[in-house]
Design a protein around this motif. Sequence first.
Motif, PDB file in Angstrom:
ATOM      1  N   LYS A 157     -16.517  14.116   4.037  1.00 11.66           N
ATOM      2  CA  LYS A 157     -15.068  14.610   3.556  1.00 11.66           C
ATOM      3  C   LYS A 157     -14.219  13.858   4.411  1.00 11.66           C
ATOM      4  O   LYS A 157     -12.930  13.452   3.861  1.00 11.66           O
ATOM      5  CB  LYS A 157     -14.932  15.812   3.623  1.00 11.66           C
ATOM      6  N   THR A 200      -9.754   4.968  -2.922  1.00 13.18           N
ATOM      7  CA  THR A 200     -10.246   5.633  -3.962  1.00 13.18           C
ATOM      8  C   THR A 200      -9.419   5.787  -4.927  1.00 13.18           C
ATOM      9  O   THR A 200      -9.396   5.812  -6.259  1.00 13.18           O
ATOM     10  CB  THR A 200     -11.030   6.820  -3.257  1.00 13.18           C
ATOM     11  N   THR A 230     -16.878   6.999 -10.816  1.00  8.47           N
ATOM     12  CA  THR A 230     -15.915   7.975 -10.130  1.00  8.47           C
ATOM     13  C   THR A 230     -16.561   9.290  -9.950  1.00  8.47           C
ATOM     14  O   THR A 230     -16.330   9.722  -8.888  1.00  8.47           O
ATOM     15  CB  THR A 230     -14.852   8.330 -11.153  1.00  8.47           C
ATOM     16  N   ASP A 231     -17.742   9.938 -10.587  1.00  8.01           N
ATOM     17  CA  ASP A 231     -18.220  10.878 -10.580  1.00  8.01           C
ATOM     18  C   ASP A 231     -19.161  10.855  -9.200  1.00  8.01           C
ATOM     19  O   ASP A 231     -19.192  11.945  -8.442  1.00  8.01           O
ATOM     20  CB  ASP A 231     -19.204  11.492 -11.833  1.00  8.01           C
ATOM     21  N   LYS A 251     -17.135  10.991  -6.305  1.00  5.58           N
ATOM     22  CA  LYS A 251     -16.834  12.192  -5.924  1.00  5.58           C
ATOM     23  C   LYS A 251     -17.825  13.207  -5.509  1.00  5.58           C
ATOM     24  O   LYS A 251     -17.507  13.718  -4.392  1.00  5.58           O
ATOM     25  CB  LYS A 251     -16.265  12.924  -7.071  1.00  5.58           C
ATOM     26  N   SER A 252     -18.818  12.933  -5.775  1.00  2.00           N
ATOM     27  CA  SER A 252     -20.160  13.774  -5.485  1.00  2.00           C
ATOM     28  C   SER A 252     -20.443  13.370  -3.919  1.00  2.00           C
ATOM     29  O   SER A 252     -20.728  14.200  -2.900  1.00  2.00           O
ATOM     30  CB  SER A 252     -21.270  13.352  -6.311  1.00  2.00           C
ATOM     31  N   ARG A 265      -8.987   7.175   1.365  1.00  2.00           N
ATOM     32  CA  ARG A 265      -8.339   7.925   0.125  1.00  2.00           C
ATOM     33  C   ARG A 265      -7.346   6.883  -0.461  1.00  2.00           C
ATOM     34  O   ARG A 265      -7.327   6.593  -1.916  1.00  2.00           O
ATOM     35  CB  ARG A 265      -7.538   9.172   0.528  1.00  2.00           C
ATOM     36  N   LYS A 308      -9.316   5.061  -8.884  1.00  2.00           N
ATOM     37  CA  LYS A 308      -9.200   5.917  -9.900  1.00  2.00           C
ATOM     38  C   LYS A 308      -8.159   5.588 -10.816  1.00  2.00           C
ATOM     39  O   LYS A 308      -8.258   5.523 -12.103  1.00  2.00           O
ATOM     40  CB  LYS A 308      -8.910   7.479  -9.109  1.00  2.00           C
ATOM     41  N   THR A 362     -18.093  14.516  -1.142  1.00  2.00           N
ATOM     42  CA  THR A 362     -18.099  16.201  -1.159  1.00  2.00           C
ATOM     43  C   THR A 362     -19.298  16.722  -0.514  1.00  2.00           C
ATOM     44  O   THR A 362     -19.458  17.845  -0.619  1.00  2.00           O
ATOM     45  CB  THR A 362     -17.620  16.828  -2.308  1.00  2.00           C
TER      46      THR A 362
END
Length: 360
Positions: A265, A275, A251-252, A255-256, A272, A279, A259
């Motif tokens: 993005k 994801t 998950t991290d 996220k990295s 989304r 999550k 972004t």
Amino acid sequence: MSLPRIAVDAMGGDHGVRVMVSGAALARRRHDKFKFLLVGDEARIKSALDDHPGMREASEILHCEDVVKGDEKPSRAIRRAKTTSMGLAIQAVKNGDCGAAVSAGNTGALMAMSKLALRTMPGIDRPALAALLPTLEEHDVIMLDLGANTECDARNLVQFAIMGAAYSRIVTQKPAPRVRLLNIGTESNKGTDDLQRAARLLKEAEGLEMQFDGYVEADKINRGEVDVVVTDGFSGNIALKAIEGSARFVTDLLKSAFTSSLRSKIGFLVSRPATELLKHHLDPNNHNGGVFLGLNGVIVKSHGSANADGVANAVAVAARLLEDDLTHRISADIGKVALRDSGNGSAVEPEDDEESVAGK
């Protein structure tokens, strides 16, 4: 159907009374048959109940200001069992005032106090901590032991398999869950002597409501190919933390990645829905509620960091085990297997004195 009350250690956990009460309230909104004994500081509990007026008629408060600390040694916690919120919640189960207890407090203390107060069921030498883990398939996988017993012999592992299968039949509704022993390989000659003895005992056993076919490796735990994974508490705790760490890593990392640039993005916005599903699937709150199997009573351990949704799920686990009478199922199954010695000439005796149960 009317369920026995569930005792909630309102003082346990990282987030305190409000999250524990909010979780219980959320569970009641989903299932209005739930009744609670909220154990902890009365003033703080009443303040938290102001946000959940519907909980008042379903709850009784047992005042207690003393709390088991997160880093407290089990041996010390045992000596304060009659004055702490955790100890009094367990005592309510022992006395028959409640059918189950839920706590997000110190795991070692909870296990030690639960075992001394409730004792193990006939035919069970040691209780085991079992939890639900996500898989690629529809049903979660049950894994035990996750830390209650660092060293286990063949006899213990067979008992864990029987208890895990009984729990799995409730969760998955499968009449014969697939049970495997965690090992370094699937070949019959792999693993310790105790693992091989346990495998032989399970294969020779008759009348058990499970499908046992040997071993599973750690990389297959979450594949959905097995319903119950059995191991000792040392290996199980390491495997569990590796799985949880891998989930956070994924998950991290996502996220990295999403972004890192404008293009990433935009890609995140497109993907989304997928994801968010990932999550949700990896969120430990959605699988919250470890169970101490093998005790004369239902004790559920919530993650210390659980939010209200997580606490609600732990409460739901306790209620479901009461509804489906897990302890009766385990008793019936354990009676079908005549467990001889573990291979070293004597059966393992249960550890009932305070120091052996609690550790140092």
